[in-house]
Design an enzyme around this catalytic site. Structure first.
Site, short mmCIF file in Angstrom:
data_model
loop_
_atom_site.label_atom_id
_atom_site.label_comp_id
_atom_site.label_asym_id
_atom_site.label_seq_id
_atom_site.Cartn_x
_atom_site.Cartn_y
_atom_site.Cartn_z
CB SER A 127 40.83 33.54 32.18
OG SER A 127 41.34 34.75 32.66
CG HIS B 154 36.78 37.11 33.31
ND1 HIS B 154 37.42 37.19 32.10
CD2 HIS B 154 37.52 36.28 34.08
CE1 HIS B 154 38.53 36.44 32.14
NE2 HIS B 154 38.60 35.88 33.33
CG ASP C 247 36.01 39.67 30.37
OD1 ASP C 247 36.46 40.17 31.43
OD2 ASP C 247 36.37 38.57 29.93
CE1 TYR D 225 43.04 30.36 34.41
CE2 TYR D 225 44.93 30.04 35.86
CZ TYR D 225 43.97 30.87 35.30
OH TYR D 225 43.95 32.21 35.62
#
Length: 695
Positions: free
Chosen positions: A545, A664, A629, A465
């Site tokens: 993301s 999302h 999203d 991430y």
């Protein structure tokens, strides 16, 4: 387990749909930048819908030809089918908890009088839509448990509608709040509640910019049109505004921010409503959270002058930070503080592993709580009058289990442990530290079946991430059990940009330091390859993301590093991300192309969309996104997929899978989750030449 050589893996031909080019050109700081797929940003346009349909037809046509795809889905479904029960929380006379029988699309809320009492169904979100795509997006009880306000999300949208229920009769009140967004629900006794939302955006509700967040108060029994604006204005807009009410009901606490890091803090007396809102912290240079109010003193967690956080207290009558008194000082480990039963619980993150200390309000350590293992513990909170609380413990190989904790004795008692088709004793998680490009030591936890042969042939998912101060701590994934049992390795590095080592670690992966994040991830892959866990032919890069940006940047910078790339709901157009929904708030981490010519050049230098090189052979790629999203708009993935298909020179597939009627990720129905993961795993194994099951 190693790569199967007994099966014949045929190349599945792909004919990509045509993606129309436009002559759109933008000028940034004197530089012209083409954006030929700008038209895809219009999510309601018929040509965008037609493009989505044609891409899905190709992608699902490819996936259907993978001979073991259905076997993967069925195995995921089998292993997913076990009872999951959350730790309970008491409101009024009842303990409330959520439960999923196994394959229910959404967890169901139940309640009971005590631990041994018979459970009673309270609210079943599965009955709110035929396909299970309507989900709970947050809820709050009044302190006495009389009323229950809950927010519903349709198709995964961040926009929510709020309803109110009488908990005794389970009947809905007439109250209904439409189109709240990024909101909590904070009750003011039984009289009403506070919530947050934006003014209705111009243009598409899914993609239009939302910049001015406002806090409203809703009095029970009144229409939404009469709700009172409490905080926020057109003259001084804030992107993120939230509220909480102290447990004793004395004060309203307001947080206001313009980015995802740093917030101002305000207070208003609820007993003397004529008094104005007063500032506690006006600067948005630090993160500040109210933990407790007790007898005129506020206890605040802050990273002001303390990158790893500290707990301070100040009198309500003397709020200026120059008068703050330190209760829990900053240490070398990141601190979070919760409360319950008149105690503080200091949660420290030690190399991404949880340690919990119980403390008196004076800051004196009463005990270090003995946890069930090495992993992640959460949920140490309760009301002031309670003597017990419930917490959850998990790791990469330990399913989330809940425990009852006695605050007087310090003893933990197992409350619920799920039973599923997975034997944790057959697997192990090992933490290693490896050097990044600049020599910085990065921790990584690697999980695999015991007895793994370090021969370079193990299918490996490297997940990352690296942003927004988010810490990746050990947590159990049902899906990963299927990856692991098929001889797979699952590796998670705690790269810079996250919060594992405090604000300094976060800032080391932001703006002009963002390349550190990609370098850390690349170094993790190189470590796994050098140590024999895997090789480039058996490595998959995965992230969602901001993690989708990570995968997109690494696959464009190092196309030969991995066999498979799996960017999910990614931020992939770094020149325009701030033009959509709440994207402008991400500028603290990324910077924007409007900030300066230097920032524009830096962003353009790694933006995945702008760094695809024609004639390059990219990894086998399965981009995943969803048509609803409204956090990271799907145009990011649409444009990247079109450009990737145009630039790609190899035979390996570069596909996009677009989920319909989903957002999302939050609240996604179990059926859709299983189908998507089955496609990701089947695609990945097939590219690696590994059959399922790998016998």
């Amino acid at each position: 387990m190693s790569c199967s050589t007994e099966k014949n893996f045929q190349i599945i031909p792909v004919n990509y749909p045509e993606s129309k080019h436009s002559d759109q050109v933008d000028t940034y700081w004197g530089q012209e930048v083409g954006d030929p797929y700008r038209w895809m940003e219009d999510d309601y346009a018929e040509e965008t819908k037609a493009w989505v349909g044609s891409q899905n037809e190709v992608t699902f046509g490819y996936l259907e030809k993978i001979p073991f795809r259905e076997q993967v889905r069925k195995r995921l479904e089998d292993v997913w089918n076990f009872e999951r029960i959350s730790a309970p929380t008491r409101y009024g006379d009842y303990l409330y908890f959520s439960k999923n029988d196994g394959l229910q699309n959404q967890a169901v809320i139940y309640r009971k009088i005590d631990d041994e009492g018979e459970a009673e169904l309270f609210l079943d979100p599965n009955k709110l839509s035929e396909d299970g795509s309507t989900s709970l997006g947050g809820f709050a009880f009044t302190k006495n448990g009389k009323f229950f306000a809950y927010a519903l999300s349709v198709a995964g949208s961040d926009w929510r509608d709020i309803y109110v229920m009488d908990t005794e009769t389970k009947e809905l009140l007439t109250d209904k709040i439409l189109d709240a967004k990024f909101t909590g629900i904070a009750w003011n006794g039984e009289e009403g509640f506070y919530y947050s939302t934006y003014d209705k955006p111009g243009g598409s509700k899914l993609s239009a910019l939302t910049n001015n967040h406002k806090l409203y108060y809703h009095a029970l029994g009144t229409p939404q049109e009469e709700d009172v604006l409490v905080f926020g204005s057109d003259e001084d807009p804030r992107r993120y505004v939230g509220a909480d009410v102290t447990e004793d009901g004395e004060y309203l606490i307001i947080s206001a921010a313009n980015s995802t890091s740093g917030n101002a803090l305000y207070i208003q007396s609820l007993k003397r409503p004529s008094e104005p809102i007063r500032p506690i912290v006006t600067s948005m240079e630090s993160n500040n959270w109210l933990v407790e109010h007790k007898q005129g003193e506020l206890f605040i967690t802050t990273n002001q002058n303390a990158p790893n956080n500290r707990l301070v207290k100040t009198a309500v009558t003397n709020l200026d930070s120059t008068h703050w008194e330190e209760v829990i000082p900053e240490s070398e480990f990141v601190l979070e503080v919760s409360k319950g039963g008149g105690k503080f619980f200091a949660s420290y993150l030690k190399d991404a592993i949880t340690e919990i200390q119980q403390m008196a309000y004076s800051g004196e350590i009463e005990r270090i709580i003995e946890l069930p293992g090495v992993g992640t513990a959460s949920g140490f909170s309760a009301k002031m009058e309670e003597t017990e609380l419930y917490y959850t413990f998990t790791s990469y190989i330990s399913p989330a289990s809940s425990y009852k904790y006695n605050m007087s004795t310090g003893e933990s008692e197992l409350y619920f442990r799920p039973e599923l088709d997975f034997n944790p004793e057959a697997y192990e998680s090992t933490q290693v530290f490896y050097p990044s490009k600049d020599g910085t030591k990065i921790p990584m936890i690697i999980t695999y079946r015991k007895g793994l042969q370090l021969n370079g042939n193990n299918p490996t998912i490297l997940y990352g991430y690296g942003g927004f101060n988010v810490s990746l701590t050990p947590s159990f994934s049902v899906a990963n059990t299927v990856w692991l049992e098929n001889g797979g390795v699952y590796a998670v590095p705690n790269i810079r940009g996250g919060g594992e080592y405090g604000e300094a670690w976060h800032l080391a992966g932001t703006k002009e330091n963002k390349q550190n994040v990609f370098d850390d991830f690349i170094a993790a892959a190189e470590y796994l390859i050098a140590e024999g866990y895997t090789s480039s032919n058996y490595l998959a890069l995965r992230g969602g993301s901001n993690g989708g940006l990570l995968v997109g940047a690494v696959m464009t910078q190092r196309p030969n590093l991995a066999k498979v790339a799996l960017p999910a709901v990614g931020v992939l157009d770094m020149l325009r991300y701030h033009q959509f929904t709440a994207g402008a708030g991400w500028g603290y981490d990324y910077g924007t192309a409007d900030d300066s010519e230097e920032m524009f050049n830096y962003l353009k230098g790694y933006s995945p969309l702008h760094n695809l090189q024609p004639g390059t052979s990219y990894p086998s790629t399965l981009i995943t996104t969803a048509d609803h999203d409204d956090r990271v708009v799907p145009a990011h993935s649409f444009k990247f997929a079109a450009a990737l298909q145009q630039a790609h020179a190899g035979e390996n597939p570069v596909l996009i899978r677009i989920e319909t009627n989903a957002g999302h990720g939050a609240g996604k129905p179990t059926t859709k989750i299983i189908e998507e993961i089955a496609d990701i795993f089947a695609f990945t194994w097939y590219q690696m030449g590994i059959y399922f099951p790998n016998r």
